[in-house]
Design an enzyme around this catalytic site. Structure first.
Site, PDB file in Angstrom:
ATOM      1  N   GLU A  50       0.836  -1.208   0.000  1.00 11.58           N
ATOM      2  CA  GLU A  50       0.000   0.000   0.000  1.00 11.58           C
ATOM      3  C   GLU A  50       0.865   1.250   0.000  1.00 11.58           C
ATOM      4  OE1 GLU A  50       0.771   1.705   2.877  1.00 11.58           O
ATOM      5  OE2 GLU A  50       1.881  -0.120   3.436  1.00 11.58           O
ATOM      6  N   GLU A  69       4.575  -0.156   1.276  1.00 15.29           N
ATOM      7  CA  GLU A  69       4.689  -0.475  -0.150  1.00 15.29           C
ATOM      8  C   GLU A  69       4.560  -1.966  -0.434  1.00 15.29           C
ATOM      9  OE1 GLU A  69       8.242   1.027  -2.033  1.00 15.29           O
ATOM     10  OE2 GLU A  69       8.031   3.039  -1.224  1.00 15.29           O
TER      11      GLU A  69
END
Lengths: 361, 361
Positions: B176, B318
């Site tokens: 994310e 991430e």
């Protein structure tokens, strides 16, 4: 001067300029400072070892050194000594855990016979014979090996490392096989760290609690022969193993050649302790892969000031933890080589982000 | 019935017969029983998920879902909301940490815009637009999103998972990007696990201790609106994020399609908590990759009864931890598929070892 002495006197500190450069480059990458945690420390160490910002670590190779141990006769292992040779055959046939894990890591495997009871006969390119005998003598009743064999085992390890590096190997991972070698490793760890046997001894590949008590008593009696503050070679000859000496030699040889070495579990940690006593600076070339449940693991790691990358409750040996750590180590190096910096990422990303990240918040 | 309801009612338990078969096969392999530790548990879970002894886990794909958060206006992050779009551009250009880590893991990357402030314009095959708006509303002052958007975000995630599996993806990893999304994740974790804000809140990518105090106060005020024992969708609409809803949907969709999902860190754990409340059985399809230092991590992991494979002090997000775990997960599956059994290894190795190992000592 012997090869061992020359080697120990040739090992250099890590390259501080390369480490500074890596640190600075790390902080220019498009991420918050320090956000990649332990990987950043590994990347800085790799730069210090190799003198390169992002070493490619080509041809990573797992060296599995096998030998037998006379102390197996004391019933300290769940398995008889004959299993060592059988497992080496399994390694050479490609069917062991370490073969699978090496394939997953895109690593080569080299199997070394350092002194298995039944000599390994193989013309496999994966095999190297470096036999020092049909296993050590029973360390309970006297020295496991002669002083000459102790030095020789280390020097053979140094030459293995030199040959690997000469053939293009840029990352060496260590593994081992040897029935009863957690007993030898526990003796060495106790003697080298001056801890009681009970603190460094565990079930190995899986003996019962009662058998652990017996194993501790064997270790206590063996290390009672060793003087306080012993010389490293004395510890190796009294209570060590051919594969442990050879693994220590590989650490030293890799350090001379400025090549990173991945340490696996308890037995390879004992080898690293031995290398540390012979040349403290060698340990800066080592990366600890895994901390297993064998109680001596953490004691050795603390003594070596190494932090392991993995804690997966492995208790197999063979270099299984080292193989699993290889992709993490390569990832650490690739981050420095392949990530965009604020300067290189192009206007849309970099120039807008730079002042924000550079604020150091 | 809605797609969400259908999905939740369709998720099946893991396949107990496949898990038994994996367990039994594990114990026939040429190693002491249990010696591969956590990898053995992962391999058994993978068998239960897929119904296969050694699933090939082809085309592993890291899905990075990005969105903005109105609560960023409260100064809860070290970075302004504009960084979300800039980092998404960096992902699409291949220069971010996650691109490097995905390459090292031989994994594909899919970047999803779930609602970034500035719409992402890209014709990259790595990109998918699923925008639910220009970021959520400020959760401090009222619901982050409508109930309709909450359901919609999850259903879009379900469809993403369905599309990935239809295209041949056999392992989905979650990541994310969203400035201020640790605030939303902390709100959700506090509300869903009924813990105080102070226990689940940390510095995110790097705010000061004083700023953490402010962040806790923002979270406390936001979750004060939420009733005791709240419905999962209420928590998402009040204090969630578009990417968190979508990630929960991917978990549910993957579970329906019997595909393993790798959970990364704090934000993806909040998504997994949400998925768990919607369908408890979905969590059996999840593998936890990493436990970071953000304090809510361990609370969420405990609630989900997941044990992480890695603890590397990452705090990047991430999907960095998920990407690093992929080689470990593939290794676990390959062990079952590629290791020799006592029966298959050939006479020299197998038949001699079998009676010894089979003794179960």
């Amino acid at each position: 001067m012997s090869l061992l002495d020359t080697t120990c006197s040739t090992i250099q500190p890590l390259d501080p300029a390369a480490m500074d450069q890596a640190r600075q480059h790390q902080d220019r990458l498009t991420k918050p400072q320090g956000a990649l945690g332990d990987l950043e420390q590994i990347a800085i160490q790799l730069a210090g070892i190799t003198g390169m910002l992002a070493p490619p670590l080509r041809r990573p190779t797992l060296v599995v050194v096998a030998a037998d141990h006379g102390v197996a006769a004391e019933g300290v292992s769940a398995y008889p000594a004959s299993v060592t040779a059988q497992m080496v055959a399994n390694f050479l046939a490609g069917g062991a855990a370490i073969n699978v894990l090496a394939r997953q890591a895109n690593a080569d495997v080299l199997i070394v016979d350092a002194g298995v009871q039944t000599p390994i006969i193989s013309d496999s390119p994966l095999f190297r014979a470096e036999r020092l005998g049909p296993g050590t003598a029973n360390l309970l009743h006297g020295p496991a090996m002669s002083s000459a064999s102790a030095s020789e085992s280390i020097e053979r390890g140094i030459r293995i490392a030199f040959d690997l590096v000469a053939s293009g190997v840029e990352l060496i991972a260590l593994g081992e096989m040897g029935i009863a070698n957690t007993t030898a490793a526990a003796c060495m760890t106790a003697a080298l760290t001056e801890n009681p046997a009970s603190l460094v001894t565990g079930p190995g590949t899986g003996i019962s609690l009662e058998q652990v008590g017996h194993k501790i008593s064997v270790i206590e009696r063996a290390i009672a022969r060793i003087p306080a503050h012993p010389a490293a070679l004395t510890v190796l000859s009294e209570v060590g193993g051919f594969e442990i000496g050879m693994l220590a030699g590989i650490v030293l040889g890799a350090a001379v050649r400025r090549t990173p070495v991945v340490i696996d579990g308890f037995i390879t940690l004992a080898a690293a302790l031995l290398a540390q006593r012979l040349c403290p600076g060698a340990i800066h070339y080592c990366i600890a892969a895994h901390c297993g449940s064998e109680p001596g693991n953490q004691i050795a790691l603390d003594q070596l000031n190494l932090r392991p990358l993995l804690r997966l409750n492995l208790r197999l040996g063979e270099g299984s933890g080292a193989a699993l750590a290889i992709p993490l180590i390569r990832a650490a190096a690739r981050i420095l080589g392949e990530m965009a910096t604020f300067g290189s990422a192009g206007v849309d990303v970099a120039l807008k982000i730079e002042p924000i990240f550079a604020a150091g918040s």
